[in-house]
Enzyme design. Structure first.
Site, PDB file in Angstrom:
ATOM      1  N   ASP A 279     -11.534   1.614  -2.018  1.00 24.05           N
ATOM      2  CA  ASP A 279     -11.577   2.582  -1.405  1.00 24.05           C
ATOM      3  C   ASP A 279     -11.823   2.942  -3.222  1.00 24.05           C
ATOM      4  O   ASP A 279     -12.984   4.606  -2.650  1.00 24.05           O
ATOM      5  CB  ASP A 279      -9.926   3.201  -1.791  1.00 24.05           C
ATOM      6  CG  ASP A 279      -9.370   3.252  -0.464  1.00 24.05           C
ATOM      7  OD1 ASP A 279      -9.698   3.413   0.761  1.00 24.05           O
ATOM      8  OD2 ASP A 279      -7.454   3.971  -0.532  1.00 24.05           O
TER       9      ASP A 279
ATOM     10  N   GLU B  40       0.650  -0.577  -4.835  1.00 23.26           N
ATOM     11  CA  GLU B  40       0.194   0.412  -5.363  1.00 23.26           C
ATOM     12  C   GLU B  40       0.703   1.582  -5.593  1.00 23.26           C
ATOM     13  O   GLU B  40       1.055   2.295  -4.864  1.00 23.26           O
ATOM     14  CB  GLU B  40      -0.635   0.053  -3.896  1.00 23.26           C
ATOM     15  CG  GLU B  40      -1.884   1.140  -3.904  1.00 23.26           C
ATOM     16  CD  GLU B  40      -1.469   2.201  -3.755  1.00 23.26           C
ATOM     17  OE1 GLU B  40      -1.957   3.163  -4.574  1.00 23.26           O
ATOM     18  OE2 GLU B  40      -1.765   2.393  -2.312  1.00 23.26           O
TER      19      GLU B  40
ATOM     20  N   ASP C 231       0.894  -0.874   0.381  1.00 23.03           N
ATOM     21  CA  ASP C 231      -0.063   0.380   0.246  1.00 23.03           C
ATOM     22  C   ASP C 231       0.539   1.362  -0.029  1.00 23.03           C
ATOM     23  O   ASP C 231       1.811   1.155   0.753  1.00 23.03           O
ATOM     24  CB  ASP C 231      -1.039   0.147   1.360  1.00 23.03           C
ATOM     25  CG  ASP C 231      -1.768   1.204   1.454  1.00 23.03           C
ATOM     26  OD1 ASP C 231      -2.811   1.261   0.718  1.00 23.03           O
ATOM     27  OD2 ASP C 231      -2.608   1.690   2.264  1.00 23.03           O
TER      28      ASP C 231
END
Length: 519
Positions: free
Chosen positions: A408, A355, A308
């Site tokens: 998200d 990511e 992430d």
């Protein structure tokens, strides 16, 4: 790039490999216990993926959740979320009775974290009381686990016990001798809170034991697991409490700067996360030992890790403490390639997905490409009308992971319902079909992802089922109401899985038609 690097870091880099899978957090699985867990509901989900020709299951971070139940604000980088312990697994191990898990009534479409926590705590206490009677083999396995994991488990278990004693307040509000980890104060706390410390240790052992069974079952079914490693750690975590020297903190152990991102697609004010930022020089002096240990801890449970906020390894947005929004800040260099070389030397491979969303600069792309890490492409970002949009499939490199959306994003149906007319028209024009509704849009984006050049195609379960905004997992910037959505048994019986299996074969993403992977 060095010629000595292994031919393939992950199965995704095997020549000719193409595969697909689903994004679904463990908590979202259907179960009779108010929350998904790593027991029978997860085994059944793996069966469902296998039967639909899928090869990968991606979840969200697995750590114990803290503020607002967010998996991205974990109380530890090494511990697991004890709410994922399977009650059925405890029954199978003889630690609780069948009657202890019978006659329950939980909502099946959303997680009630307070109710689930109370239930799981009752089971954990029963398991602790029954551990000795469960047999010497289980007790010995627990002792061995505690010895092997002591480097993080001892601090974490004491942290959790102190959290209970002080009513859950931020650790900085504990007595100063505990905040500063005075040895005599810590020793006294261990004696006073021995039962709570033992309970925290037992929870981690039980979850680790059950997680191992799940990973073995997934591997036997040809399903590989993708974990998610947050870049930053929670400000109120055993990570910061036990390792303050690794973060940029003042003399009171409070952050000098906090993490976030400047204004972007998700927020015109940016995102003010509030996490402490790393002291990379201090980490470098240790050979990045703590960071590598984080990676190793997660790899015990998964096959591949989504990093992430990958851009933070190149540079992270440091926001002054007290700033009202994330608009004020500065980019501060991260560890760059040196970190990944240290990981590669220790772990032997690069088991990562980068990511690489948001404000991506050339240094981020160069770092990703130097280690041949696949980046992410999101179809919901593709239809602004520009033929150079990097999220359009013709602009992908093969070494990419395509998603319809992520945790998200709104669900694709919810996204479509809010999409401006011009972008709707762009989408239908690109797909070469007449306009339809949000359910049609979700199905078409799954089809587009699977047909794309990307080595791996993934979609949230919500998009396969064409669910609307009510099924959204997270709204960035919103404090309450996230991370609660759950699938029902009826949803997992949908004919959409047969459609998915057929699509997977048509797009040559079926594992039966792929080269055998042994990595």
């Amino acid at each position: 790039m060095s010629d000595s690097r292994p031919a393939a870091n992950t199965p995704l880099q095997e020549p000719g490999y193409r595969a697909s899978g689903m994004l679904l957090h463990v908590t979202s699985l259907p179960s009779p216990y108010g929350i998904g867990d790593v027991g029978p509901c997860a085994f059944a989900w793996i069966d469902r993926l296998h039967d639909a020709g899928q090869s990968w299951w991606q979840g969200l971070p697995l750590g114990p959740t803290g503020y607002a139940n967010s998996p991205y604000q974990s109380l530890s980088s090494f511990a697991g979320n004890w709410l994922l312990i399977s009650p059925d697994g405890l029954v199978a191990d003889g630690l609780v009775k069948p009657a202890d898990v019978a006659g329950l009534s939980f909502a099946d479409d959303a997680v009630d974290y307070d109710a689930v926590s109370a239930f799981k705590l009752r089971l954990l206490r029963a398991a602790s009381a029954n551990l000795a009677a469960a047999g010497p083999e289980l007790k010995l396995a627990f002792e061995v686990f505690c010895q092997k994991q002591a480097h993080w488990l001892d601090d974490y278990a004491l942290f959790r016990a102190l959290k209970v004693k002080y009513g859950g307040v931020h650790y900085l509000d504990w007595p100063q001798q505990l905040v500063r980890r005075d040895e005599s104060a810590l020793a006294e706390a261990r004696r006073e809170l021995a039962n709570l410390v033992g309970l925290a240790r037992l929870a981690q052992f039980l979850l680790y034991r059950q997680g191992e069974r799940l990973k073995q079952y997934a591997r036997a079914k040809g399903i590989r697991l993708i974990g998610d490693l947050p870049f930053f750690v929670s400000p109120d975590s055993s990570d910061v409490w036990a390792n303050p020297e690794l973060f940029l903190l003042d003399e009171q152990r409070r952050p000098h700067f906090v993490a976030g991102v400047p204004p972007d697609y998700f927020s015109p004010l940016g995102q003010l996360w509030g996490n402490p930022v790393y002291d990379w020089e201090a980490l470098r002096r240790t050979g990045y030992r703590w960071c590598i240990d984080r990676v190793r801890a997660l790899l015990a449970h998964v096959d591949l890790i989504r990093l992430d906020h990958f851009r933070g390894f190149a540079a992270a947005w440091h926001i002054p403490v007290g700033a009202p929004t994330a608009q004020t800040g500065q980019w501060v260099p991260g560890p760059g390639a040196e970190f990944f070389r240290a990981v590669e030397k220790d772990v032997g491979r690069m088991p990562f997905i980068a990511e690489d969303l948001g404000m991506i600069t050339p240094d981020v792309t160069a770092l990703r490409d130097e280690f041949r890490l696949p980046g992410m492409r999101i179809l919901q970002f593709a239809f602004d009308g520009s033929p150079k949009n990097p999220y359009l499939p013709e602009n992908y490199s093969t070494n990419s992971i395509v998603y319809t959306g992520t945790h998200d994003n709104n669900t694709t149906r919810g996204w479509f319902d809010e999409l401006p007319d011009d972008q709707r028209q762009n989408m239908w024009r690109y797909l070469k079909r007449s306009a339809g509704d949000g359910g049609d849009a979700a199905k078409e984006l799954v089809r587009l992802a699977w047909a794309s050049p990307a080595v791996l195609a993934l979609a949230p379960l919500q998009d396969l089922l064409g669910l609307g905004a009510e099924a959204r997992m997270n709204v960035p910037g919103r404090v309450d109401g996230n991370w609660r959505w759950r699938a029902t048994d009826e949803m997992l019986s949908s004919s959409a899985f047969q459609w998915l299996g057929d699509l997977t074969k048509t797009c040559n993403r079926s594992p039966a038609r792929q080269p055998k992977v042994t990595a």
